[in-house]
Structure formats: C-alpha cells, structure tokens
Scaffold this motif. Sequence first.
Motif, PDB file in Angstrom:
ATOM      1  N   MET A 122       2.343   2.000   2.462  1.00 13.57           N
ATOM      2  CA  MET A 122       1.135   2.670   1.969  1.00 13.57           C
ATOM      3  C   MET A 122       0.707   2.089   0.620  1.00 13.57           C
ATOM      4  O   MET A 122      -0.488   1.895   0.367  1.00 13.57           O
ATOM      5  N   SER A 123       1.675   1.786  -0.236  1.00 12.60           N
ATOM      6  CA  SER A 123       1.369   1.223  -1.545  1.00 12.60           C
ATOM      7  C   SER A 123       0.661  -0.113  -1.425  1.00 12.60           C
ATOM      8  O   SER A 123      -0.299  -0.394  -2.157  1.00 12.60           O
ATOM      9  N   ALA A 124       1.126  -0.953  -0.490  1.00  9.12           N
ATOM     10  CA  ALA A 124       0.504  -2.264  -0.308  1.00  9.12           C
ATOM     11  C   ALA A 124      -0.948  -2.129   0.160  1.00  9.12           C
ATOM     12  O   ALA A 124      -1.842  -2.844  -0.319  1.00  9.12           O
ATOM     13  N   LEU A 125      -1.172  -1.212   1.108  1.00  8.85           N
ATOM     14  CA  LEU A 125      -2.541  -1.020   1.603  1.00  8.85           C
ATOM     15  C   LEU A 125      -3.453  -0.502   0.495  1.00  8.85           C
ATOM     16  O   LEU A 125      -4.573  -1.007   0.311  1.00  8.85           O
ATOM     17  N   MET A 126      -2.999   0.498  -0.236  1.00 13.21           N
ATOM     18  CA  MET A 126      -3.852   1.088  -1.275  1.00 13.21           C
ATOM     19  C   MET A 126      -4.140   0.096  -2.400  1.00 13.21           C
ATOM     20  O   MET A 126      -5.216   0.128  -3.001  1.00 13.21           O
ATOM     21  N   ALA A 127      -3.180  -0.799  -2.671  1.00  9.69           N
ATOM     22  CA  ALA A 127      -3.399  -1.810  -3.705  1.00  9.69           C
ATOM     23  C   ALA A 127      -4.516  -2.771  -3.325  1.00  9.69           C
ATOM     24  O   ALA A 127      -5.148  -3.382  -4.197  1.00  9.69           O
TER      25      ALA A 127
END
Length: 344
Positions: free
Chosen positions: A209-214
């Motif tokens: 999720m962190s990678a997508l939101m970044a």
Amino acid sequence: MSLASQGQKPNLAEIARAVGVSTPTVSKVLNERKDVAEKTRAKVLAALEEAGYRSPAQRRTTMGPEVVEVAFDSVNTTYASTLLSGILAYAATVDVEIILSTTGGLPAGGLDLSRKAQRMIDERRAGLIVVTSALSTAHLAAFRRRRIPVVVLDPLNLPPADLVSVGATNFAGGRAAAEHLLDLGHTRIAYLGGPESAEYNQARLHGYMSALMARGIDVDPALVINGRFHADHGAEGLGALAALENPPTAIFAGNDVIAVGVLREARRLGIRVPEDLSLVGFDGTALAEDSVPSLTSVAQPLQEMGRAALRSILLQAKGEQLDSHRVELATQLVVRESTAPPRA
C-alpha cells in the motif's frame, strides 16, 4: 541428622524443611531462578548438593549435548524445510541436538502448556523455537515460570515485548514487490495475502500500500484479498479478480505457495503469465525457482533466520544478555520470468 544419611534421596519438601524455606524456593534455586536472596540460595544449594540434586546446567554438562525443541505447525512446506535446514546446519557446528514437534494446540486448546514446559525441564531441553504460531503472555507463562527460553520465528501476532522473535523485513519486502511492478508500468496491482490477523501479512500488505500511495495511486479495496497462505487461496483469488469489470494486470502474492495457486488457475483460465498477468511471490523458496514460469519473488533469508533463532536460544540458556528481542533480517527481490510490462 544430615540429609545424606537418611538412607534415600530426600524430596524437595524435605530439603525445604531442613533448610527452613518453602518448597517453591527450593524449586527456584534448583531451576536457577534469580528471584532468591543470595544467602538463601547458598544454603539451599549446599543442601541440594548434599542430597545429590543437580541444576539444569549441571545436567546438561554431564549428560551430553544440549537439546533444543523446534515446533512447527507443519513441516510439509518448502518454507519449513528451508528454515529447518538453517537450524540443523548451525546445530551441527555447536554440538546441539534438535528435536521436532508440532505446535498442535498452540495457541488454541488441546495442549497442556504447563505439562509441556515441565516435560521440557525433565527431558533436558535447552529451549523452544516456535515457527509461525501466535503466543500470548498467558501462553508463555508456563515457560517463563520455569525459565525456559522461547523464540518465535515469523510470529503470527505481535509478540510480547520480552519475547524474542526472529523475522524478515516484511514491510520493505512488500514495498519492493509493488515498486517492481509499478516500475514495469502496472497500476492495477492486486494483493493476495494470508490471514488478515497475521502480523507479517499485515506488514507485507502495508508495504504494498505504501508503494502505491507514494506513486499517487489509490488502493482499490476490491484488489486486496486476504485468506490463507495456501495454493487454493491463490486459485480462488485469481478467479475473483479475473471476474472484475476492471481486473488487475499484476498480482503480488503474500507467499510463494499462493503464487503457485495463481499460476495453476491462470493456466486453467487461459491467462498467460507474464504476457497477460505479472506475478510476484514472497519467501524465495525452491517453489519460486522451479515454477513454470519461474517466479519473481521477495526472498527471505530463511536459513539465516533459523540460525539466528537457535543462536538466541543458546545465548538465553547461558543467561547471556541479548542485544535485541526483535531480530529482522533483510529481504531481497529476485526477478525471474513471471513479471513483465503490461500489454499495450
């Protein structure tokens, strides 16, 4: 009359009466508990020695190599066998014997932990390594009372602060998997994970999720499906994702076993990997190398994790101070044949 001259080995209650302390105090001294005053300890030790009792450390010294028990929920996986190979390899270098068992009732009913802990004392176990199980403070109380070292490998739940646990950098690994797919050009990326309550599953999911939101990409709840770390979950998950109006072009599977299930169902549905669907696994086991196509996977250092768990048990058994109660070893993304840019 001295204890040694009574004709037979006295029990702990008789020793306690002779010294003028309680039976639990004698038991604490015998099992090397530290919560006993030094003067009292010295008197009890003298009485125990006269009566022919030996401490766990003395028994280990005189009865051969130390024994460590390793409890798996299942040994019929490449994940378990790889962990075990690391434990056994290190055990051979330090003259330690390994006994295997199943977690059985850990943590849910059926297993008398007090009896198990006492049996470990009686059978001269130096400690217990538990693999992928959830242990609460209450479950650990039986081992703490007897000062039996316990280490949890890949704990399912957040372990108590004083419990030693060994795992991998699951968040970083999840983020690396998603970033690899994003770099290839995928934006519709699904996550097929294990139990929602499992700590390491949550860490892998949050990394994804962190990678997508970044990258400014919202996480679509329809693309996140938690279940079991089992091939059937991979197959069922792909079926559900393929039925969406806007299906994903890539899947990050929470472990290699789920990814193998995705591959199996993809062949049945006529979905080509990686031409129609890119796929990333997690664990980096032999399954990833042997699959067709071979799986891009986030590799955990499983053998080193096994060695680290055993080292920690042996340090605790010697009463040495640990640098940390939480050991996390680095993961590494290994790119193979199952990932490619999305179709134009």
